[in-house]
Write an enzyme that holds these catalytic residues in place. Structure first.
Site, PDB file in Angstrom:
ATOM      1  N   HIS A   1      56.421-136.295  95.733  1.00 14.52           N
ATOM      2  CA  HIS A   1      55.793-134.975  95.550  1.00 14.52           C
ATOM      3  C   HIS A   1      55.726-134.592  94.055  1.00 14.52           C
ATOM      4  O   HIS A   1      56.294-133.581  93.630  1.00 14.52           O
ATOM      5  CB  HIS A   1      56.530-133.887  96.340  1.00 14.52           C
ATOM      6  CG  HIS A   1      55.677-132.665  96.580  1.00 14.52           C
ATOM      7  ND1 HIS A   1      55.739-131.916  97.720  1.00 14.52           N
ATOM      8  CD2 HIS A   1      54.723-132.078  95.805  1.00 14.52           C
ATOM      9  CE1 HIS A   1      54.873-130.907  97.647  1.00 14.52           C
ATOM     10  NE2 HIS A   1      54.245-130.987  96.480  1.00 14.52           N
TER      11      HIS A   1
ATOM     12  N   ARG B   1      49.523-131.684 101.592  1.00 14.92           N
ATOM     13  CA  ARG B   1      50.734-131.323 102.321  1.00 14.92           C
ATOM     14  C   ARG B   1      51.000-132.372 103.409  1.00 14.92           C
ATOM     15  O   ARG B   1      50.064-132.850 104.064  1.00 14.92           O
ATOM     16  CB  ARG B   1      50.593-129.945 102.983  1.00 14.92           C
ATOM     17  CG  ARG B   1      50.691-128.774 102.008  1.00 14.92           C
ATOM     18  CD  ARG B   1      52.109-128.614 101.470  1.00 14.92           C
ATOM     19  NE  ARG B   1      52.263-127.497 100.553  1.00 14.92           N
ATOM     20  CZ  ARG B   1      52.259-127.613  99.220  1.00 14.92           C
ATOM     21  NH1 ARG B   1      52.079-128.797  98.659  1.00 14.92           N
ATOM     22  NH2 ARG B   1      52.446-126.558  98.465  1.00 14.92           N
TER      23      ARG B   1
HETATM   24  P1  NAP Z   1      42.318-124.047  96.824  1.00 19.44           P
HETATM   25  O1  NAP Z   1      41.863-123.788  95.429  1.00 19.44           O
HETATM   26  O2  NAP Z   1      42.712-122.888  97.654  1.00 19.44           O
HETATM   27  O3  NAP Z   1      41.140-124.865  97.551  1.00 19.44           O
HETATM   28  C1  NAP Z   1      41.188-125.161  98.908  1.00 19.44           C
HETATM   29  C2  NAP Z   1      39.898-125.850  99.317  1.00 19.44           C
HETATM   30  O4  NAP Z   1      40.009-126.251 100.682  1.00 19.44           O
HETATM   31  C3  NAP Z   1      38.672-124.940  99.211  1.00 19.44           C
HETATM   32  O5  NAP Z   1      37.552-125.678  98.795  1.00 19.44           O
HETATM   33  C4  NAP Z   1      38.501-124.470 100.650  1.00 19.44           C
HETATM   34  O6  NAP Z   1      37.184-124.118 101.005  1.00 19.44           O
HETATM   35  C5  NAP Z   1      38.906-125.706 101.409  1.00 19.44           C
HETATM   36  N1  NAP Z   1      39.297-125.385 102.789  1.00 19.44           N
HETATM   37  C6  NAP Z   1      40.237-124.502 103.222  1.00 19.44           C
HETATM   38  N2  NAP Z   1      40.294-124.478 104.572  1.00 19.44           N
HETATM   39  C7  NAP Z   1      39.348-125.356 105.004  1.00 19.44           C
HETATM   40  C8  NAP Z   1      38.909-125.759 106.282  1.00 19.44           C
HETATM   41  N3  NAP Z   1      39.451-125.258 107.412  1.00 19.44           N
HETATM   42  N4  NAP Z   1      37.912-126.667 106.365  1.00 19.44           N
HETATM   43  C9  NAP Z   1      37.341-127.169 105.222  1.00 19.44           C
HETATM   44  N5  NAP Z   1      37.725-126.824 103.986  1.00 19.44           N
HETATM   45  C10 NAP Z   1      38.722-125.931 103.875  1.00 19.44           C
HETATM   46  O7  NAP Z   1      43.562-125.067  96.852  1.00 19.44           O
HETATM   47  P2  NAP Z   1      44.097-125.989  95.647  1.00 19.44           P
HETATM   48  O8  NAP Z   1      44.817-125.164  94.639  1.00 19.44           O
HETATM   49  O9  NAP Z   1      42.975-126.840  95.202  1.00 19.44           O
HETATM   50  O10 NAP Z   1      45.212-126.858  96.418  1.00 19.44           O
HETATM   51  C11 NAP Z   1      44.853-127.891  97.323  1.00 19.44           C
HETATM   52  C12 NAP Z   1      46.099-128.478  97.986  1.00 19.44           C
HETATM   53  O11 NAP Z   1      46.917-129.130  97.004  1.00 19.44           O
HETATM   54  C13 NAP Z   1      47.002-127.466  98.677  1.00 19.44           C
HETATM   55  O12 NAP Z   1      47.446-128.025  99.906  1.00 19.44           O
HETATM   56  C14 NAP Z   1      48.210-127.369  97.746  1.00 19.44           C
HETATM   57  O13 NAP Z   1      49.365-126.977  98.434  1.00 19.44           O
HETATM   58  C15 NAP Z   1      48.286-128.805  97.262  1.00 19.44           C
HETATM   59  N6  NAP Z   1      49.033-129.042  96.024  1.00 19.44           N
HETATM   60  C16 NAP Z   1      49.755-130.201  95.945  1.00 19.44           C
HETATM   61  C17 NAP Z   1      50.454-130.509  94.782  1.00 19.44           C
HETATM   62  C18 NAP Z   1      51.206-131.805  94.666  1.00 19.44           C
HETATM   63  O14 NAP Z   1      51.910-132.016  93.689  1.00 19.44           O
HETATM   64  N7  NAP Z   1      51.074-132.707  95.603  1.00 19.44           N
HETATM   65  C19 NAP Z   1      50.414-129.631  93.697  1.00 19.44           C
HETATM   66  C20 NAP Z   1      49.668-128.461  93.816  1.00 19.44           C
HETATM   67  C21 NAP Z   1      48.971-128.166  94.984  1.00 19.44           C
HETATM   68  P3  NAP Z   1      36.410-122.940 100.247  1.00 19.44           P
HETATM   69  O15 NAP Z   1      36.007-123.538  98.924  1.00 19.44           O
HETATM   70  O16 NAP Z   1      35.269-122.668 101.109  1.00 19.44           O
HETATM   71  O17 NAP Z   1      37.394-121.810 100.103  1.00 19.44           O
END
Ligand code: NAP
Length: 316
Positions: A279, A231
């Site tokens: 994006h 993000r």
């Molecule tokens: P997710 O499955 O919810 O995983 C989030 C990870 O971040 C988990 O490992 C979590 O820890 C960790 N985390 C959360 N808060 C934290 C903190 N304060 N300190 C350290 N680690 C923390 O998310 P995802 O589906 O992989 O998505 C990741 C990102 O990609 C999001 O921002 C999403 O919006 C973005 N995204 C971007 C696109 C694009 O096209 N650019 C597409 C899709 C998604 P735990 O394992 O302990 O829960």
């Protein structure tokens, strides 16, 4: 069940999703416009949403599930009128996971093998082969080890990179060294200092907003690179530009920005050390996402556990 479909999207995109969802779930009553009266609002049991307008989900007394078509729910959670106590599920789409791994691999390979510099050299007719480092000599830190970060980190480890990862809670992933949580702040600092390439795949939460500040760049080693695929609000863009301009950071690959679309006069567009993507690192693929929605609606109807529920307290 009556299912409200609500999104901030173009008419064509909305129509496409409506058609695919209706074809896959003809047994549901699909409401494709905001409820027109109290009876229509009372009928809605499920809302399938794509960053709907703030307030779009208020006044639905019998709502039992909010199902997002997008993976990130940060914008949804910023809506103060989002009904409390209603389960919120996000999209976890295998095709999107695969696309994110591809984007991250392309970025890391390009940075490690200096392909962005070679592209610039071509424009100047410069024949200048760069030094060839092995993957194991290139340290990659993946921030966030969830659906996208975990897969990305393991794919990079599979290519031989020296991979470290960071998450909120302890994780164990084969092929990489995992750090976690606040207590590991020392570990995070040393992992940041050791990384040649840092990939951001954190969710946007109150804890992670502004994560990449001037202090964070200072923790990174001179010549390091950033790949932000999560993000825009994770990054202080002015501090990033300053770190690039003074040569502390070598290159940034940015898919997400504070303001999207990136304004035409934004300094990142012409910046020689920035690669801008619109994006598009990983998009929801309706062919694999619609079955996820169908499965969650079936689970709701059968009283079974719902998949991919968001922990509202944690913000992801
Ligand atoms: P997710 O499955 O919810 O995983 C989030 C990870 O971040 C988990 O490992 C979590 O820890 C960790 N985390 C959360 N808060 C934290 C903190 N304060 N300190 C350290 N680690 C923390 O998310 P995802 O589906 O992989 O998505 C990741 C990102 O990609 C999001 O921002 C999403 O919006 C973005 N995204 C971007 C696109 C694009 O096209 N650019 C597409 C899709 C998604 P735990 O394992 O302990 O829960």
């Amino acid at each position: 069940m009556t299912v409200l479909l609500s999104g901030r999207w173009s008419a064509a995109e909305g129509e496409r999703w409506a058609q695919l969802l209706r074809e896959a779930m003809p047994e549901e009553q699909w409401l494709l416009h905001p409820p027109r009266d109290a009876a229509e609002a009372a009928a809605v049991e499920v809302a399938v949403v794509a960053n709907p307008e703030p307030g779009a989900l208020s006044g639905l007394p019998n709502l039992r599930l909010i199902q997002s078509l997008w993976a990130g729910v940060d914008r949804l959670l910023q809506d103060p009128t989002l009904p409390v106590g209603v389960p919120l599920a996000r999209m976890v789409d295998p095709a999107m996971n695969e696309a994110m791994v591809h984007t991250a691999l392309w970025a890391v390979l390009s940075l490690h093998r200096r392909f962005f510099e070679l592209q610039a050299q071509q424009r100047q007719a410069l024949w200048q082969p760069p030094p060839q480092l092995r993957a194991s000599e290139c340290g990659v830190l993946v921030l966030g080890l969830g659906e996208l970060g975990g897969r990305t980190a393991q794919a990079l480890a599979g290519l031989g990179y020296t991979v470290h990862g960071w998450s909120r809670r302890p994780r164990e992933l084969a092929g990489l060294r995992c750090w976690h949580g606040e207590a590991a702040e020392g570990g995070l600092a040393s992992a940041l200092a050791a990384a040649d390439i840092v990939i951001n795949l954190l969710p946007l939460t109150p804890q992670t907003r502004g994560f990449f500040s001037a202090e964070r760049w200072a923790q990174m080693r001179p010549g390091a690179c950033l790949v932000n695929l999560a993000r825009g609000a994770h990054v202080d863009e002015a501090a990033l530009a300053a770190a690039l301009d003074r040569g502390h950071l070598r290159h940034a690959v940015l898919d997400v920005f504070q303001q999207e679309p990136l304004p035409p006069d934004h300094p990142f567009w012409p910046h020689p050390q920035v690669t801008v993507l619109p994006h598009c690192a990983a998009q929801t693929d309706p062919r694999t996402a619609v079955p996820q929605v169908r499965a969650n609606l079936a689970a709701l109807r059968a009283g079974q556990p719902l998949a991919h529920l968001v922990d509202r307290g944690q913000g992801y």
